[in-house]
Design a protein around this motif. Structure first.
Motif, PDB file in Angstrom:
ATOM      1  N   PRO A   1       4.899  -4.721  -9.734  1.00 30.30           N
ATOM      2  CA  PRO A   1       5.768  -3.884  -8.893  1.00 30.30           C
ATOM      3  C   PRO A   1       7.008  -4.647  -8.446  1.00 30.30           C
ATOM      4  O   PRO A   1       6.912  -5.796  -7.996  1.00 30.30           O
TER       5      PRO A   1
ATOM      6  N   LEU B   1       2.308  -1.488  -1.204  1.00 24.26           N
ATOM      7  CA  LEU B   1       1.906  -1.705  -2.585  1.00 24.26           C
ATOM      8  C   LEU B   1       0.842  -2.797  -2.651  1.00 24.26           C
ATOM      9  O   LEU B   1       0.974  -3.843  -2.003  1.00 24.26           O
TER      10      LEU B   1
ATOM     11  N   THR C   1      -1.568  -5.289  -5.082  1.00 23.33           N
ATOM     12  CA  THR C   1      -1.642  -5.890  -6.410  1.00 23.33           C
ATOM     13  C   THR C   1      -2.961  -6.630  -6.604  1.00 23.33           C
ATOM     14  O   THR C   1      -3.613  -7.046  -5.644  1.00 23.33           O
TER      15      THR C   1
ATOM     16  N   MET D   1       0.122  -4.202 -10.557  1.00 26.42           N
ATOM     17  CA  MET D   1      -0.012  -3.056  -9.674  1.00 26.42           C
ATOM     18  C   MET D   1      -1.440  -2.514  -9.697  1.00 26.42           C
ATOM     19  O   MET D   1      -1.996  -2.201 -10.754  1.00 26.42           O
TER      20      MET D   1
END
Length: 512
Positions: free
Chosen positions: A231, A295, A297, A302
């Motif tokens: 990302p 976000l 990870t 991602m």
């Protein structure tokens, strides 16, 4: 209600709170509708317009947040907010949940309502964290449900409900144990556990492609921009629509790569970070990005995303569970969480320290000064553990209340001995205040024998594990019992230390 602010956790909100809460605190009412209802929204708007002490509001889908203050001559803030809630419930009951012919509608409307209050924070706690905890408490306390509909006519006719579920976050000058409830419990829950799939676009995708995706997927909140699975940015639907709505928005952006207009500094966290840690990072963002998804990870790739709402709901669920199993006297995690924490630490295979703490001659104190003051002394010990751990510990250190005057600390090994020394110093400097001015020169042991001793002392058992020798959670109390006996044989407040090295133990030491 003229001049009521809008927004959540932005600078204007926090500034407005600071201007008001020194008059006696701030209150929040949290409202959530299980099903959308136009009449209920109208009732909310009417209620807002009549509340003189309402100064801030925010809506997130079907979640509503209302902040109240008090004036110098008002009742305490908790009563101000309780009465506002009573008026809200009354307004909802009288809202247009009936059809024009007087019959109840076919669909029940369920409303969850909770309230909480906060006072100016004690030294070392930010205003943001206190307000955040206040909102979480209100969400947690929203178990009080009001149901409007044809199946609830009799219950609505019973009169105004009695409001019993509320919580307070206390600041300076009040017991601090309520401030620490969620910490130990939620640190063990990883953000990866609430990661959800999120739309992904390559960096070279056109703005028009993302706009079309948003237009054809009403529930999509945004999109993540990735480069080889990693990302690199995010674009929220609302922000894209704002950009395209301008006079030159379409010709300026429509055919550009999405990487040219994305937010290239999103909050990206590893799946192993705790939910509490991520919530703190999310709330510390600039208010313009406050509601952007987080976000998540895994190995840099991602793995999914978490909305602010999902993080708040997770924190609320954790707090509820922690409250269910916590010791009622101190609010600290009880034996179930203690065993889980010990097993978790052993499973990690990293060195750690365990400190058992209990009071000497506590039975004498209870008999001499009463159980009420005895409870206060137990709270005092719990507060000492937390305060010193805040100063010397790490973010994943743990404090638990075994029961009575017995406590446990699980922490990193390198600062454990320093913690024991600091705890003894703080305890001895404050214990005389619990004697009400009386000069104590002798105490009684459990057999009733008089002992020359200036009151209650503190015994600490410190165990250090190197992370290599075999160890089970059940072994730790056995080793602690041996150290506890040694500590209590010494005069004054002391700690006794032992290295956990399999079947043999290291050389004990003590500190006066």
């Amino acid at each position: 209600m003229n001049g009521v602010g809008v927004g959540l956790f932005n600078r204007d909100m926090l500034r407005s709170i600071k201007e008001r809460w020194h008059e006696g605190g701030i209150g929040v009412i949290y409202v959530r509708f299980r099903l959308g209802n136009t009449a209920a929204e109208s009732a909310l708007q009417l209620w807002e317009g009549t509340e003189a002490r309402l100064f801030w509001r925010q809506r997130l889908e079907w979640d509503y947040f209302y902040l109240f203050d008090r004036q110098q001559k008002d009742e305490p803030i908790i009563r101000v907010v309780e009465k506002a809630m009573e008026r809200l419930i009354d307004r909802l009951r009288k809202s247009d949940a009936k059809k024009e012919d007087g019959a109840f509608s076919d669909t029940d409307l369920e409303v969850s309502i909770g309230l909480s209050t906060a006072y100016p924070p004690a030294t070392g706690r930010s205003s943001e964290s206190v307000v955040y905890r206040m909102i979480l408490d209100a969400m947690e306390q929203s178990a009080y449900n009001v149901t409007l509909g044809r199946n609830r006519q009799e219950s609505l006719a019973e009169g105004k409900p009695k409001i019993e579920n509320y919580s307070q976050i206390i600041g300076a000058g009040e017991p601090v144990q309520q401030l620490h409830l969620p910490g130990n419990y939620s640190r063990t829950v990883r953000i990866g556990g609430i990661a959800a799939p999120f739309p992904i676009f390559p960096a070279r995708a056109r703005v028009s492609e993302v706009a079309y995706f948003f237009d054809t997927n009403a529930k999509a909140q945004g999109a993540v921009i990735v480069d080889k699975g990693r990302p690199i940015g995010i674009l929220m639907k609302e922000k894209l629509h704002q950009m395209l709505a301008g006079q030159f928005g379409l010709p300026l952006y429509w055919n550009r790569p999405i990487e040219r207009i994305m937010n290239n500094q999103p909050l990206i966290v590893d799946e192993q970070l705790t939910v509490e840690h991520v919530s703190q990072l999310a709330m510390a963002r600039d208010f313009s990005q406050l509601y952007d998804v987080v976000l998540i990870t895994k190995d840099g790739q991602m793995a999914g995303a978490a909305t602010i709402r999902s993080i708040l709901e997770c924190m609320t669920a954790l707090r509820t569970e922690a409250a269910r199993t916590a010791n009622p006297l101190t609010g600290l995690p009880g034996n179930e969480e203690i065993q889980l924490e010990l097993s978790r630490r052993i499973g990690q295979g990293e060195p750690f320290a365990v400190v058992y703490a209990d009071l000497d001659y506590f039975k004498w104190y209870n008999d001499s000064f009463g159980f009420g003051l005895g409870d206060n002394l137990i709270r005092y010990l719990g507060d000492i553990l937390r305060m010193e751990l805040d100063q010397l510990g790490a973010c994943d250190d743990f404090v638990g209340h075994i029961g009575g005057d017995d406590f446990i600390v699980v922490m990193r090994a390198d600062s454990a001995e320093q913690l024991c020394q600091a705890m003894i110093k703080r305890f001895d400097s404050g214990i005389k205040a619990f004697y009400g001015g009386a000069q104590v020169t002798t105490v009684e042991d459990r057999e009733g024998n008089l002992i020359d001793q200036e009151g209650v002392t503190l015994s600490l058992s410190l165990m250090l594990w190197d992370g290599r020798v075999a160890l089970a959670a059940d072994d730790i109390p056995r080793i602690a019992a041996k150290l506890k006996k040694q500590a209590k044989a010494l005069k004054g407040s002391v700690y006794v230390m032992d290295q956990i090295i399999g079947m043999h133990h290291g050389e004990e030491r003590n500190g006066n």
